[in-house]
Design a protein around this motif. Structure first.
Motif, PDB file in Angstrom:
ATOM      1  N   LYS A 209      -9.806  29.733  -0.603  1.00 39.12           N
ATOM      2  CA  LYS A 209     -11.243  29.868  -0.318  1.00 39.12           C
ATOM      3  C   LYS A 209     -11.806  31.120  -0.969  1.00 39.12           C
ATOM      4  O   LYS A 209     -12.963  31.140  -1.389  1.00 39.12           O
ATOM      5  CB  LYS A 209     -11.467  29.884   1.201  1.00 39.12           C
ATOM      6  CG  LYS A 209     -11.325  28.513   1.826  1.00 39.12           C
ATOM      7  CD  LYS A 209     -12.046  28.508   3.174  1.00 39.12           C
ATOM      8  CE  LYS A 209     -12.506  27.148   3.612  1.00 39.12           C
ATOM      9  NZ  LYS A 209     -11.543  26.147   3.846  1.00 39.12           N
ATOM     10  N   ARG A 212     -12.623  30.372  -4.506  1.00 36.60           N
ATOM     11  CA  ARG A 212     -13.889  29.622  -4.617  1.00 36.60           C
ATOM     12  C   ARG A 212     -15.091  30.541  -4.423  1.00 36.60           C
ATOM     13  O   ARG A 212     -16.105  30.408  -5.117  1.00 36.60           O
ATOM     14  CB  ARG A 212     -13.921  28.495  -3.587  1.00 36.60           C
ATOM     15  CG  ARG A 212     -12.907  27.420  -3.914  1.00 36.60           C
ATOM     16  CD  ARG A 212     -13.153  26.136  -3.129  1.00 36.60           C
ATOM     17  NE  ARG A 212     -12.083  25.204  -3.418  1.00 36.60           N
ATOM     18  CZ  ARG A 212     -11.203  24.752  -2.530  1.00 36.60           C
ATOM     19  NH1 ARG A 212     -11.297  25.121  -1.256  1.00 36.60           N
ATOM     20  NH2 ARG A 212     -10.257  23.919  -2.886  1.00 36.60           N
ATOM     21  N   LYS A 216     -18.140  31.310  -7.134  1.00 32.22           N
ATOM     22  CA  LYS A 216     -19.585  31.230  -6.858  1.00 32.22           C
ATOM     23  C   LYS A 216     -20.296  32.491  -7.349  1.00 32.22           C
ATOM     24  O   LYS A 216     -21.387  32.426  -7.903  1.00 32.22           O
ATOM     25  CB  LYS A 216     -19.806  31.096  -5.342  1.00 32.22           C
ATOM     26  CG  LYS A 216     -20.047  29.667  -4.914  1.00 32.22           C
ATOM     27  CD  LYS A 216     -20.443  29.641  -3.432  1.00 32.22           C
ATOM     28  CE  LYS A 216     -19.797  28.447  -2.774  1.00 32.22           C
ATOM     29  NZ  LYS A 216     -19.600  28.616  -1.335  1.00 32.22           N
ATOM     30  N   VAL A 314     -12.608  27.072  -9.940  1.00 38.08           N
ATOM     31  CA  VAL A 314     -12.655  26.080  -8.866  1.00 38.08           C
ATOM     32  C   VAL A 314     -11.526  25.064  -9.043  1.00 38.08           C
ATOM     33  O   VAL A 314     -10.859  24.673  -8.077  1.00 38.08           O
ATOM     34  CB  VAL A 314     -14.032  25.377  -8.837  1.00 38.08           C
ATOM     35  CG1 VAL A 314     -14.024  24.199  -7.875  1.00 38.08           C
ATOM     36  CG2 VAL A 314     -15.125  26.359  -8.448  1.00 38.08           C
ATOM     37  N   ASP A 318      -8.506  24.235  -6.486  1.00 41.45           N
ATOM     38  CA  ASP A 318      -8.146  22.890  -6.015  1.00 41.45           C
ATOM     39  C   ASP A 318      -6.653  22.635  -6.199  1.00 41.45           C
ATOM     40  O   ASP A 318      -5.978  22.134  -5.301  1.00 41.45           O
ATOM     41  CB  ASP A 318      -8.942  21.815  -6.776  1.00 41.45           C
ATOM     42  CG  ASP A 318     -10.429  21.855  -6.432  1.00 41.45           C
ATOM     43  OD1 ASP A 318     -10.769  22.502  -5.418  1.00 41.45           O
ATOM     44  OD2 ASP A 318     -11.231  21.275  -7.183  1.00 41.45           O
TER      45      ASP A 318
END
Lengths: 332, 134
Positions: A209, A212, A216, A314, A318
């Motif tokens: 997380k 990610r 952003k 990202v 994943d």
């Protein structure tokens, strides 16, 4: 005075010191084993903190934790001492050398005169071993160097009492009791479990997380701060990922080496498969670094470059999420 | 990363004869170690960080020439520090260090205080006092 000490070069300082000190005490263990058992793989973004005028991102946990966790899980004891003044710090170190104890030190990188200038930033969580002393110098085994080196008495004092974040405060450490045998499989499983837990943590700044969240932010950088600052931030991500000896994969290769070694010890072939998978993820991080370096080398100003890089992050997040879920199952 | 793909790019590391140890895979896909002379993306990142420092030093000089900053700002940048790091080296509160960036306040600092800064920057007190931003 000099203690007989065998220097082995390592990819990373903390695992290297741990592995070298244990080997010295007759406990054969590889660097990746220490790294994996000590849950060395990590990702964290620390909001509001700036390092070298850029966001603080780390691919490993707080300094000292890898060794401490490995010690706990393997059943040996480590004595750590901090000092309030340089004089007693030096006395304690000299006393150790007199007693033939090679001693681990936490030091600041800025004052390490044997490093190239490009490495010498105010980063206080480096580790090395001192194994002897002459009239003018201390004999130093720095695991990221190919061979042993030296620091003058004055320089050693400086690096032991470097200031700023994670100030070492003269900290020295050495194993005090070494078990004849330890439960390696149990230690490995504990190490892996914690790494899975951290990387899959439901916290926006940690693990998958965290990656990610940073992706952003990367998207917003050029518009928010301008190209120059955005490039500087991007270079900082790569520098952290490319901390000495990670091979560009942000420690992923060391972790893959650990999984491979563990696969034989635990007799679990699926860990070997996962080791290959982690190698590929490491390669993705490496490719990311190559792409990122193109951006800040050419000072490219297109904002979609940053979007492409964020997309890649990202994707890696994943892949890592799927990977750690599989790993968790494999050792359950 | 395969062993034969371990980068051997000439750069700041090879200049200093430093080689790093990396973990990489052999022909059978098993992990082994290899030494690397350097890797270009990393060299660029490091060079970028060094350029950033020299930009900051030049900017500090310009501020000093314009009468907006004291030599402390320049030497702080030269020592790759920020205010927080400098404050912990000299043992002075950050807000006071910030005040010492003002030329008028810098001019009134005691030798005792100046010595603390000189020690932190590893320079002589005269270098700090007589710094010319040229």
């Amino acid at each position: 005075m000099e203690v007989g000490f065998t220097h082995h070069q390592a990819a990373h300082c903390e695992n290297g010191v741990a592995s070298n000190l244990l080997k010295h005490n007759g406990f054969e263990i590889s660097e990746p084993m220490i790294f994996g058992i000590g849950s060395g793989l990590f990702f964290v973004y620390i909001p509001f903190l700036k390092v070298n005028h850029a966001p603080a991102i780390s691919y490993r946990p707080m300094p000292g934790t890898i060794f401490n966790k490995a010690a706990k899980r393997l059943g040996f004891k480590v004595k750590r001492i901090k000092f309030s003044n340089p004089k007693s710090a030096q006395q304690a170190l000299d006393e150790n050398l007199k007693n033939n104890i090679p001693t681990g030190l936490q030091v600041g990188v800025y004052g390490l005169t044997y490093f190239p200038d490009e490495y010498r930033f105010h980063f206080n969580a480096h580790n090395c071993v001192v194994y002897g002393k002459t009239e003018t110098d201390y004999l130093v085994s720095d695991p990221v160097m190919e061979s042993v080196t030296t620091l003058t008495h004055k320089d050693l004092e400086k690096v032991r009492f470097a200031k700023g974040a994670f100030a070492p405060k003269g900290q020295m450490y050495f194993p005090t009791s070494i078990p004849k045998q330890s439960d390696l499989p149990k230690a490995i499983i504990k190490g892996i479990k914690e790494t899975c837990r951290d990387m899959l943590a439901p916290v926006p700044f940690v693990g998958v997380k965290g990656i990610r969240t940073v992706a952003k932010l990367v998207r917003k950088w050029p518009a928010k701060y301008g190209v120059k600052v955005a490039n500087h931030y991007l270079a900082q991500i790569v520098r952290m990922q490319e901390e000495i000896g990670t091979g560009g994969g942000g420690f992923r290769y060391i972790f893959a080496a650990f999984l491979q070694e563990s696969s034989a010890i635990l007799n679990k072939p699926e860990l070997k498969e996962l080791s290959h998978e982690m190698t590929q993820i490491g390669d993705r991080w490496r490719d990311f670094a190559v792409e990122a370096s193109r951006v800040y080398k050419n000072r490219s100003s297109k904002s979609d470059v940053y979007n492409l890089l964020a997309d890649e992050m990202v994707k890696i997040a994943d892949l890592e999420e799927a990977f750690f879920k599989k790993l968790k199952k494999a050792i359950a | 990363m395969k062993k034969e793909e371990v980068p051997q790019d000439e750069g700041n590391l090879s200049k200093n004869n430093v080689r790093e140890l990396l973990y990489a895979t052999d022909e059978q896909g098993n992990y082994t170690t290899a030494l690397s002379k350097g890797w270009e993306p990393k060299s660029i990142a490091l060079a970028n960080a060094m350029d950033d420092i020299s930009d900051r030093m030049e900017a500090a000089k310009a501020e000093i020439r314009a009468g907006n900053a004291s030599p402390i700002l320049y030497f702080m940048e030269a020592a790759k520090m920020d205010i927080g790091i400098l404050a912990s080296y000299v043992g002075i509160w950050k807000w006071r260090v910030k005040r010492h960036f003002k030329p008028s306040i810098f001019a009134k600092l005691s030798d005792n205080t100046l010595q603390k800064y000189a020690d932190a920057f590893d320079i002589g007190i005269d270098q700090l006092k007589n710094f010319k931003a040229e």
